[in-house]
Design a protein around this motif. Structure first.
Motif, PDB file in Angstrom:
ATOM      1  N   VAL A  98      -1.570  23.579  53.488  1.00 51.02           N
ATOM      2  CA  VAL A  98      -0.256  23.947  52.970  1.00 51.02           C
ATOM      3  C   VAL A  98       0.613  22.707  52.801  1.00 51.02           C
ATOM      4  N   GLY A  99       0.535  21.801  53.747  1.00 47.62           N
ATOM      5  CA  GLY A  99       1.313  20.565  53.659  1.00 47.62           C
ATOM      6  C   GLY A  99       0.936  19.734  52.452  1.00 47.62           C
ATOM      7  N   MET A 100      -0.348  19.655  52.168  1.00 55.19           N
ATOM      8  CA  MET A 100      -0.807  18.900  51.004  1.00 55.19           C
ATOM      9  C   MET A 100      -0.329  19.541  49.714  1.00 55.19           C
ATOM     10  N   LEU A 101      -0.361  20.877  49.676  1.00 58.21           N
ATOM     11  CA  LEU A 101       0.125  21.568  48.483  1.00 58.21           C
ATOM     12  C   LEU A 101       1.610  21.309  48.276  1.00 58.21           C
ATOM     13  N   LEU A 102       2.400  21.422  49.337  1.00 53.17           N
ATOM     14  CA  LEU A 102       3.847  21.203  49.231  1.00 53.17           C
ATOM     15  C   LEU A 102       4.159  19.772  48.812  1.00 53.17           C
ATOM     16  N   ASP A 103       3.374  18.827  49.297  1.00 53.79           N
ATOM     17  CA  ASP A 103       3.584  17.415  48.927  1.00 53.79           C
ATOM     18  C   ASP A 103       3.296  17.173  47.454  1.00 53.79           C
ATOM     19  N   SER A 104       2.439  18.009  46.854  1.00 54.56           N
ATOM     20  CA  SER A 104       2.057  17.795  45.457  1.00 54.56           C
ATOM     21  C   SER A 104       3.099  18.295  44.473  1.00 54.56           C
ATOM     22  N   VAL A 105       4.053  19.100  44.934  1.00 57.30           N
ATOM     23  CA  VAL A 105       5.093  19.641  44.047  1.00 57.30           C
ATOM     24  C   VAL A 105       6.121  18.555  43.748  1.00 57.30           C
ATOM     25  N   LYS A 106       6.563  18.480  42.512  1.00 55.78           N
ATOM     26  CA  LYS A 106       7.592  17.512  42.127  1.00 55.78           C
ATOM     27  C   LYS A 106       8.966  18.135  42.339  1.00 55.78           C
ATOM     28  N   TRP A 107       9.455  18.086  43.567  1.00 59.07           N
ATOM     29  CA  TRP A 107      10.774  18.624  43.884  1.00 59.07           C
ATOM     30  C   TRP A 107      11.850  17.756  43.243  1.00 59.07           C
ATOM     31  N   ASP A 108      12.976  18.371  42.848  1.00 56.91           N
ATOM     32  CA  ASP A 108      14.053  17.589  42.246  1.00 56.91           C
ATOM     33  C   ASP A 108      14.816  16.834  43.334  1.00 56.91           C
ATOM     34  N   ASP A 109      15.896  16.177  42.946  1.00 59.19           N
ATOM     35  CA  ASP A 109      16.627  15.348  43.916  1.00 59.19           C
ATOM     36  C   ASP A 109      17.292  16.163  45.015  1.00 59.19           C
ATOM     37  N   LYS A 110      17.334  17.501  44.847  1.00 57.00           N
ATOM     38  CA  LYS A 110      17.878  18.369  45.890  1.00 57.00           C
ATOM     39  C   LYS A 110      16.766  19.077  46.666  1.00 57.00           C
ATOM     40  N   GLY A 111      15.526  18.700  46.366  1.00 52.94           N
ATOM     41  CA  GLY A 111      14.404  19.299  47.061  1.00 52.94           C
ATOM     42  C   GLY A 111      14.040  20.685  46.563  1.00 52.94           C
ATOM     43  N   LEU A 112      14.367  20.965  45.290  1.00 53.07           N
ATOM     44  CA  LEU A 112      14.138  22.296  44.732  1.00 53.07           C
ATOM     45  C   LEU A 112      13.211  22.258  43.524  1.00 53.07           C
ATOM     46  N   ALA A 113      12.653  23.416  43.202  1.00 50.50           N
ATOM     47  CA  ALA A 113      11.862  23.607  41.989  1.00 50.50           C
ATOM     48  C   ALA A 113      12.114  25.025  41.499  1.00 50.50           C
ATOM     49  N   VAL A 114      11.932  25.241  40.212  1.00 53.17           N
ATOM     50  CA  VAL A 114      12.110  26.573  39.629  1.00 53.17           C
ATOM     51  C   VAL A 114      10.893  27.436  39.953  1.00 53.17           C
ATOM     52  N   ALA A 115      11.146  28.693  40.300  1.00 47.98           N
ATOM     53  CA  ALA A 115      10.067  29.650  40.546  1.00 47.98           C
ATOM     54  C   ALA A 115      10.314  30.895  39.704  1.00 47.98           C
ATOM     55  N   ILE A 116       9.283  31.317  38.984  1.00 48.78           N
ATOM     56  CA  ILE A 116       9.366  32.495  38.120  1.00 48.78           C
ATOM     57  C   ILE A 116       8.433  33.563  38.669  1.00 48.78           C
ATOM     58  N   ALA A 117       8.950  34.780  38.823  1.00 49.23           N
ATOM     59  CA  ALA A 117       8.134  35.892  39.294  1.00 49.23           C
ATOM     60  C   ALA A 117       7.684  36.719  38.098  1.00 49.23           C
ATOM     61  N   GLN A 118       6.374  36.991  38.040  1.00 49.45           N
ATOM     62  CA  GLN A 118       5.790  37.730  36.927  1.00 49.45           C
ATOM     63  C   GLN A 118       4.942  38.875  37.455  1.00 49.45           C
ATOM     64  N   ASN A 119       5.052  40.041  36.814  1.00 49.03           N
ATOM     65  CA  ASN A 119       4.246  41.194  37.189  1.00 49.03           C
ATOM     66  C   ASN A 119       2.793  40.919  36.835  1.00 49.03           C
TER      67      ASN A 119
END
Length: 288
Positions: free
Chosen positions: A59-80
């Motif tokens: 899980v740590g490796m996956l989280l490290d691979s995300v390109k978080w913005d300068d506030k530590g956030l990323a967009v998430a979209i929920a799809q059915n």
């Protein structure tokens, strides 16, 4: 809208940096994937790796691979996962994504309250996660899941019900218009025609209404169109002919579903549940 390849024999493959891939709870050594390398994934894995602790190495490796913005956030979209409907969009940080993976409930980060929140924690309309995908740039996240009820706080099925083109044509548009894919637009039209049967009929009824009021006609058309579809294979007809005949089969079958009060989503749920078992096993499990 994302599209995925499905196969009963495939499972989702989570790819992590450093030349590792994670599948079925174990880590395997593999080659480092090149950027944009083709990879087949399945959006219909029956379950995520719920046994993973939040602080696990994977899980740590996956989280490290995300390109978080300068506030530590990323967009998430929920799809059915069944209908393809885009349910909502929010922001996530490391903890929100880790919590989603562990709990299998869509979890986001509230920028106004500066805290995590799980969709449905007050309304009980959770979004149950079947899989999580990262986009090619790893700065956007897709939650694939099934909602327990309406997603939008307004009570709408999704948060996307306002057409920009309708607004441009009429700034006073007040009617909600769901963002429906082709299959569900057809289902909506059939449902509308069914509801209109209770109203006084003016003029000649549409073909859909005729089918809805004549069981024998409807069943005969389904059998007829299915036979014509098979003949495109037997007689080696052009691919376009096969597509046309399949469209006829699908349309008439959808009318039958509407008449029986069965949602297309229910059919897709059955199909998804069958992905993890062979056709022989599934057939033997059916009730006589």
């Amino acid at each position: 809208m994302a599209s995925f390849m499905h196969s009963p024999s495939l499972q989702s493959l989570k790819v992590y940096p450093g030349g590792h891939s994670f599948s079925s709870g174990r880590v395997y050594r593999t080659r480092i994937l090149e950027k944009n390398a083709p990879c087949i994934v399945s959006a219909c894995t029956p379950k995520l790796h719920k046994d993973l602790p939040l602080a696990s190495r994977e899980v740590g490796m996956l989280l490290d691979s995300v390109k978080w913005d300068d506030k530590g956030l990323a967009v998430a979209i929920a799809q059915n996962v069944d209908t393809g409907a885009i349910l909502m969009q929010g922001f996530v940080n490391r903890d929100a994504l880790a919590t989603t993976i562990s709990s299998r409930k869509a979890t986001f980060y509230s920028r106004s309250r500066s805290q995590l929140w799980t969709k449905g924690e007050s309304s009980m309309n959770f979004i149950n996660i079947h899989d999580v995908f990262l986009d090619c740039d790893r700065d956007s996240i897709l939650y694939l899941g099934t909602p327990d009820g309406p997603t939008c706080h307004t009570g709408a099925e999704t948060c996307y019900y306002t057409s920009a083109f309708d607004i441009l044509k009429n700034s006073q548009v007040g009617e909600r218009k769901m963002a429906l894919t082709t299959l569900y637009s057809l289902e909506s039209t059939i449902s509308q025609r069914k509801a209109e049967l209770a109203e006084p009929q003016i003029g000649k009824p549409s073909w859909t209404k005729r089918l809805l009021t004549d069981d024998k006609l409807l069943c005969s058309k389904i059998r007829e169109e299915a036979d014509e579809l098979c003949r495109t294979l037997e007689e080696k007809e052009d691919k376009s002919r096969t597509a046309s005949e399949m469209a006829d089969v699908l349309y008439h079958a959808m009318v039958l579903l509407g008449l029986r009060g069965v949602k297309a989503e229910e059919v897709l749920q059955v199909l998804r549940q069958r992905f993890s078992q062979s056709g022989v096993e599934e057939k033997e499990s059916r009730k006589p």
